[in-house]
Structures are given as structure tokens and as C-alpha cells.
Design an enzyme around this catalytic site. Structure first.
Site, PDB file in Angstrom:
ATOM      1  N   LYS A 189      -8.628 -26.757 -27.987  1.00 35.26           N
ATOM      2  CA  LYS A 189      -7.351 -26.415 -28.619  1.00 35.26           C
ATOM      3  C   LYS A 189      -7.499 -25.889 -30.049  1.00 35.26           C
ATOM      4  CE  LYS A 189      -5.521 -30.270 -25.977  1.00 35.26           C
ATOM      5  NZ  LYS A 189      -4.869 -31.568 -25.965  1.00 35.26           N
ATOM      6  N   ASP A 225      -3.192 -39.232 -23.018  1.00 35.65           N
ATOM      7  CA  ASP A 225      -1.734 -39.159 -22.843  1.00 35.65           C
ATOM      8  C   ASP A 225      -1.291 -39.642 -21.457  1.00 35.65           C
ATOM      9  OD1 ASP A 225      -2.898 -36.995 -21.575  1.00 35.65           O
ATOM     10  OD2 ASP A 225      -1.539 -35.499 -22.402  1.00 35.65           O
TER      11      ASP A 225
END
Length: 498
Positions: free
Chosen positions: A194, A229
Site C-alpha cells: 500500500k 482486520d
């Protein structure tokens, strides 16, 4: 004059004939164009087909790979990572806990006050943008910045958030980058994604790096749990519903986590946890099977990706890729069927220019002239004029790609339920209630995808489907980390004794 008039008439007649021939040729070309485009569409539909029998084979393959991944490290394309989470929230947790959610160019800090089942969760959060230069700087620079923001947030703690005297604040850390987990509260960074590239952090314990940074800014806080997550979403779902057995993220990326019986994990080397359970982070985006309906467009997407050969399941079902598959199909139609005319729109050749939210908007267009589709083609691909036939074909492509993704997602969920032996009723017994906590923008905002996925689960589970519930766990990962800090608190034994 008569000869001139005749000549003029002949010239005009010839011009009219030439124009008529041109119109006929254009009509013939146009007719051939649509025929070719529709042939490509039919082939796409055939190759993307997901009949019930094929989906059952996909679900069975998922279960087989789960077994293989639990048996030995590297035994499957599914990593089946042990999360070290063996105590999920029960709803009885009380106290003040913090969460830090780092997964991109922004991070969130959160505090929650838990009051047990009788009281609602009280929560506050703040979102902080990471300066671009820190994404490629040093580990100290990044974690100092995070620790300073966390300290500022703690300083705003109001009187209605209560930390018992003499206790240390505890934090759940959601870290959505590849980590080799060593224990519940430690894990070494494998690599950055990312847009981050901080060399001196690779191979380091990210909890240790954060802890040292908090010490440098004078913040007395203990990291109790390091989670990703999906595990956080599972914890958030279990807190509010004890029947939650798995969590699935369907957003830009995709993943799944579920509660496994500890004795069913052959690769587990330690003592079996008291709870008899262990949360497994599947990393199911890397699932691959010969039963997956792959097309030439999927092979093109994979070959041009940053990770060829990896994350095949993710490339079929997640929000990052659905719009891109549609773009690649449209490129083929433009090249082989002159779908957009004699020239290919230059913008169409730009990878990922057609995002899944744009695909969803076109797919959900209910206007008689498909006005939204026309606007998207004009605004994104700079196609100034599009006829209704063209727009209908675009919608059909969106439908085929989204339907395949939704139905494969459903098959993956059924694979998990099969592994847990919750897919068929046991003789003389009522099937147990199984709740799947779902989060992610794709699931939340792409209505046709969500409804198709739910309907497919019912189709595959038949009579057991009444006992399976899909529950939206909005923002479950952030609060889930705080809840895991609570369920693994260092003060639990003290509270139990008192």
C-alpha cells in the site's frame, strides 16, 4: 442547358447512390459489430457460469485446502494463520480500552468504555493522515508520529471514560500488513504494501516498535493484542452475537477468519488453550482450484498484476478487481468488434481506470435509456456517444462479472461451514445457528452483489439455510481490536478473583 441539367442530375444520382451504399455498408458493419460483441458476451457468460454443482465443488475444494493448511505450514495455498486469539469477547467485558487501526495512508485511534451486556458501548475515535514522507522514512519516525497522535488522543479522555486507579491503559492493535505472528501481542513485519517502504522495520516486531515509541513520548500503555482486520471483525461480531462463527471482509481486498476447534489444528505446537478454540486467519484471497471458472480476461489481469499467480480468488471476487475485469472485456470488444467505433478510446487502455463503484453504478442503472451508463462511459472512458444497445451490453458484462464474484464468495463461505460441519443437518438434531459477520465496502454498497451472494448461500445450503445468518458488522475491525484487548486483559484474573 438541357445537357447541363442532365449531367447535374446524373452527378446528383451518383452521389445519392454512393451515399446510400455508404449507409448500407455502415449498417452491415454495425450489424456485424453487434453480432461480434454479442458473441464475445455469450462466451463470457459461458466461461463465467457458476452452476450449483460447480459451486459445491468449489466449496469442497475450499474445505480440503483448509484441512491441508491446518496440517502443516506451507501445506496449502491457504496460509491458515494461527492468530493466538483463543478468547473471543462474550459481551461481559467491562472497562476502558483503546484501539489503533493502521492499514493504509490513514490510521484511526479509538477508545471504548465497556459496561457489560446491560450497557451500550461508549466510543470515541479520531482519524489521522500519515504524511507521505513518513511512508518511506524510518521505523522510529513512523511509530513516533503514531505514538504522538495516540498520546494527544489519550489526553482528551473525558470524565465519562473511567480507568480504575493503578491500572495501565491497554490497546488492541489492528495492523493490516503481512506479519508473522509470534504470539497474541507480537509479530514481525514480513513486507510492506500500500505504498509503504520502510526498510528498517522489516523483520522487526511491530508491537515492540510501537511500545518503544510510546515510551519515548511518555505514554504508559500496553499492547494486549495484535490482530488483522478480519480477526477484529470476528471479535466485534462475537461481542454482540455469541452465534458468530466466522467473519468475511469483502471490500477492496477480501479475507476470512473463523473459530476452529483447537484439537483440529495439527500444526499447533503449544499447549491447547483452555477455551478449546482458536481463531484462524485464512488469508483466503490466495485460494486456487481447478474448479474456479477462469477466463482469458482473468489470465490477462493476473499476468499484468503485481503478484502473478497469487491471490487468484481475490482477483475474482474483490472490489479491487471487478471493475478491471469489465475494462479488459470492453478492450477485447473494442479491438475485435469495433465496439466503440473505428478507434479504441485511449482511456480504455489505462489499467484500473474503471473502478468497481463505477461498475456498480452502471449495474444498478434502472433508467429506460440507461442514462447512468452513458454518463460513466462519457466521463471515464471519454466515449461521447453511446447507443442503447451498447449500454445494455455494458450492463450485461457488469452483471456477469458481479454474479460470478458473488456466487464464488458464497461458495467460500459454505466451504467454511462445511469444515465446521454446519452445512448439513445431523440426524434428529436441529442445525445450530451460524452467523457470519460481513464487512467491507463491496458487501455494503454493491446491492446486487450482496443480494446474489445471500441467495446463493441459501441455494447451496438448502434446508440448513434457515439457520445461517449473514450479518453486516459495520466497522467491526476497529472496535474488535479494543474488544480483544478487553478479552485478553492482564487484569482478567484479578477481576475473576474479586
Amino acid at each position: 442547358m438541357g445537357k447541363v441539367a442532365v449531367a447535374a442530375t446524373v452527378v446528383c444520382t451518383a452521389a445519392v447512390c454512393a451515399a446510400a451504399v455508404l449507409v448500407v455498408r455502415r449498417r452491415m458493419r454495425s450489424s456485424g459489430k453487434w453480432a461480434m460483441a454479442e458473441a464475445i458476451l455469450r462466451e463470457l457468460e459461458e466461461k463465467c457460469a457458476t452452476p450449483t454443482a460447480k459451486l459445491r465443488r468449489v466449496a469442497d475444494a475450499m474445505m480440503v485446502e483448509m484441512h491441508a493448511g491446518l496440517a502443516i505450514e506451507g501445506g496449502s495455498k491457504l496460509k491458515m494463520l494461527i492468530s493466538y486469539v483463543d478468547n473471543l469477547p462474550t459481551g461481559n467485558e467491562k472497562g476502558l480500552f483503546y484501539a489503533l487501526d493502521l492499514g493504509g495512508t490513514n490510521f484511526r485511534v479509538m477508545r471504548v468504555q465497556l459496561g457489560g451486556k446491560e450497557n451500550a458501548i461508549k466510543q470515541e475515535f479520531d482519524e489521522v493522515s500519515i504524511p507521505p514522507q513518513l511512508m518511506t522514512s524510518s521505523s522510529n519516525d513512523l511509530f513516533d508520529f503514531i505514538a504522538e497522535a495516540l498520546a494527544r488522543f489519550v489526553a482528551t479522555e473525558a470524565d465519562d471514560f473511567h480507568l480504575p486507579p493503578g491500572r495501565q491503559r491497554e490497546l488492541g492493535f489492528t495492523f493490516s500488513f503481512p506479519v508473522r505472528q509470534l504470539s497474541l501481542a507480537s509479530g514481525t513485519l514480513i513486507n510492506w504494501t500500500k505504498g509503504f517502504l520502510i526498510e528498517d522495520a522489516i523483520g522487526q516486531d511491530v508491537v515492540g516498535e510501537l511500545t518503544k515509541a510510546m515510551e519515548r513520548v511518555g505514554l504508559d500503555m500496553r499492547v494486549t493484542a495484535l490482530v488483522n482486520d478480519t480477526v477484529g471483525t470476528l471479535a466485534g461480531g462475537r461481542y454482540s452475537n455469541p452465534d458468530v462463527v466466522a467473519a468475511v471482509i469483502l471490500g477492496t481486498g477480501t479475507n476470512a477468519a473463523y473459530v476452529e476447534r483447537a484439537h483440529a489444528i495439527p500444526k499447533w505446537q503449544g499447549l491447547l488453550p483452555k477455551s478449546g478454540e482458536m481463531v484462524i486467519n485464512m488469508e483466503w484471497g490466495n485460494f486456487r482450484s481447478s474448479h474456479l471458472p477462469l477466463t482469458v480476461y482473468d489470465y490477462t489481469l493476473d499476468a499484468d498484476s503485481l503478484n502473478p499467480g497469487d491471490q487468484i480468488f481475490e482477483k475474482l471476487i474483490s472490489g479491487m478487481y471487478l471493475g478491471e475485469i469489465v475494462r479488459i472485456v470492453l478492450c477485447t470488444m473494442a479491438e475485435k468488434a469495433s465496439f466503440f467505433g473505428d478507434t479504441i478510446p485511449p482511456k480504455l487502455n489505462i489499467p484500473f481506470i474503471l473502478r468497481t463503484p463505477d461498475m456498480s453504478a452502471m449495474h444498478h442503472d434502472t433508467s429506460p435509456d440507461l442514462k447512468v451508463v452513458g454518463s460513466k462511459l462519457k466521463d471515464i472512458l471519454e466515449v461521447p456517444n453511446s447507443c442503447l444497445t451498447m449500454r445494455k451490453i455494458v450492463v450485461a458484462i457488469c452483471d456477469i462479472v458481479a454474479t460470478r464474484g458473488a456466487r464464488l464468495s458464497a461458495a467460500g463461505i459454505v466451504g467454511i461451514l462445511t469444515k465446521l460441519e454446519r452445512d448439513v443437518p445431523k440426524e434428529g438434531e436441529k442445525p445450530p445457528r451460524s452467523v457470519i459477520a460481513l464487512d467491507g465496502g463491496l458487501f455494503e454498497h454493491y446491492t446486487k452483489f450482496r443480494e446474489c451472494m445471500k441467495a446463493t448461500i441459501e441455494e447451496l445450503l438448502e434446508e440448513v439455510s434457515d439457520s445461517v445468518v449473514i450479518e453486516h458488522s459495520n466497522d467491526g475491525s476497529g472496535i474488535g481490536a479494543a474488544l480483544l484487548a478487553a478479552s485478553h486483559s492482564q487484569y482478567l484474573e484479578v477481576e475473576e478473583e474479586s
